[in-house]
Design an enzyme around this catalytic site. Sequence first.
Site, PDB file in Angstrom:
ATOM      1  N   SER A  67      35.800  57.307 -32.713  1.00 58.60           N
ATOM      2  CA  SER A  67      36.538  56.009 -32.618  1.00 58.60           C
ATOM      3  C   SER A  67      37.990  56.128 -32.566  1.00 58.60           C
ATOM      4  O   SER A  67      38.511  57.270 -33.274  1.00 58.60           O
ATOM      5  CB  SER A  67      36.131  55.062 -33.772  1.00 58.60           C
ATOM      6  OG  SER A  67      34.868  55.092 -33.941  1.00 58.60           O
TER       7      SER A  67
HETATM    8  N1  SAH Z   1      32.250  57.537 -36.891  1.00 61.44           N
HETATM    9  C1  SAH Z   1      32.033  58.203 -35.681  1.00 61.44           C
HETATM   10  C2  SAH Z   1      31.303  57.487 -34.728  1.00 61.44           C
HETATM   11  C3  SAH Z   1      30.623  58.139 -33.726  1.00 61.44           C
HETATM   12  S1  SAH Z   1      29.821  56.924 -32.570  1.00 61.44           S
HETATM   13  C4  SAH Z   1      33.123  58.934 -35.091  1.00 61.44           C
HETATM   14  O1  SAH Z   1      34.239  58.487 -35.265  1.00 61.44           O
HETATM   15  O2  SAH Z   1      33.159  60.259 -34.650  1.00 61.44           O
HETATM   16  C5  SAH Z   1      28.454  56.319 -33.542  1.00 61.44           C
HETATM   17  C6  SAH Z   1      27.517  57.530 -33.933  1.00 61.44           C
HETATM   18  O3  SAH Z   1      26.242  56.638 -34.604  1.00 61.44           O
HETATM   19  C7  SAH Z   1      26.915  58.306 -32.957  1.00 61.44           C
HETATM   20  O4  SAH Z   1      26.882  59.790 -33.139  1.00 61.44           O
HETATM   21  C8  SAH Z   1      25.399  57.956 -33.145  1.00 61.44           C
HETATM   22  O5  SAH Z   1      24.460  58.985 -32.707  1.00 61.44           O
HETATM   23  C9  SAH Z   1      25.218  57.419 -34.384  1.00 61.44           C
HETATM   24  N2  SAH Z   1      24.007  56.421 -34.467  1.00 61.44           N
HETATM   25  C10 SAH Z   1      23.578  55.519 -33.559  1.00 61.44           C
HETATM   26  N3  SAH Z   1      22.464  54.894 -34.048  1.00 61.44           N
HETATM   27  C11 SAH Z   1      22.344  55.486 -35.280  1.00 61.44           C
HETATM   28  C12 SAH Z   1      21.449  55.254 -36.235  1.00 61.44           C
HETATM   29  N4  SAH Z   1      20.353  54.167 -36.187  1.00 61.44           N
HETATM   30  N5  SAH Z   1      21.228  55.976 -37.387  1.00 61.44           N
HETATM   31  C13 SAH Z   1      22.378  57.062 -37.699  1.00 61.44           C
HETATM   32  N6  SAH Z   1      23.280  56.933 -36.708  1.00 61.44           N
HETATM   33  C14 SAH Z   1      23.187  56.510 -35.700  1.00 61.44           C
END
Ligand code: SAH
Length: 219
Positions: A67
């Site tokens: 993000s």
């Molecule tokens: N806070 C992270 C955001 C990554 S994008 C950063 O800044 O790097 C969102 C993440 O949520 C991805 O890695 C995706 O695989 C994960 N995600 C999506 N659905 C999910 C779920 N049901 N449970 C756990 N993680 C999930």
Amino acid sequence: MGSKSSDLFYSQRMNMVEEQIIKRGVISPKVVQAFLDVPRHHFVPSDINKMAYEDSPIPIGLDQTISQPYIVALMTEYLGIKKNQKVLEVGTGSGYQTAILNQLSKNVYSVEIREEFSRKVQALFTQMDIKGVQFKIGDGSLGWKEKAPFDRIIATAAPKKVPEELLRQLAPSGKMIIPLGGNFQNLFLFEKNSKNELTQKLLLPVVFVPMVQGQIYTG
Ligand code: SAH
């Protein structure tokens, strides 16, 4: 973490904190310090680590993104985390938000549905000597029942509507920040008072990757 003199990215990071975070109103000293202390360039793919301090999200593989720094900061600020509070993160992703949370709380739990990401972040944390976070590979829309309740919950992937299980695992006086929606999403803050009564506040429109439910991606 990353001593200032040996960290070539430190001035870029100071600039990010000044221009993108403080000037836009995220000012609580502990949050600001966490963003100064965590070397964001370690959490983006090494071939594009020059972009680490830019004012935007960045691809981290598997169609996912780290993000934008401001959004990470804003969400962290809204949570008002105290050192002894238990924090659940849904969506470990790059691990950057996880590392920020770890600066603010001794009890961070992070769930990721894509196994590859979780394993990579766990290895990175070991390498960087970041201790204290517990990781789980699984569907974070179901929370982490064995470790519940949580004083704070942060989700960085957007489900269409709020997962009931996350609300259930939120402690009295707890706060949860989560993006909700499909093509159009909004960031919401859910708060419970000491009597367990729930209120919700719409904060602002946002764009997150969708929260996938059910299946674990083992890649
Ligand atoms: N806070 C992270 C955001 C990554 S994008 C950063 O800044 O790097 C969102 C993440 O949520 C991805 O890695 C995706 O695989 C994960 N995600 C999506 N659905 C999910 C779920 N049901 N449970 C756990 N993680 C999930």
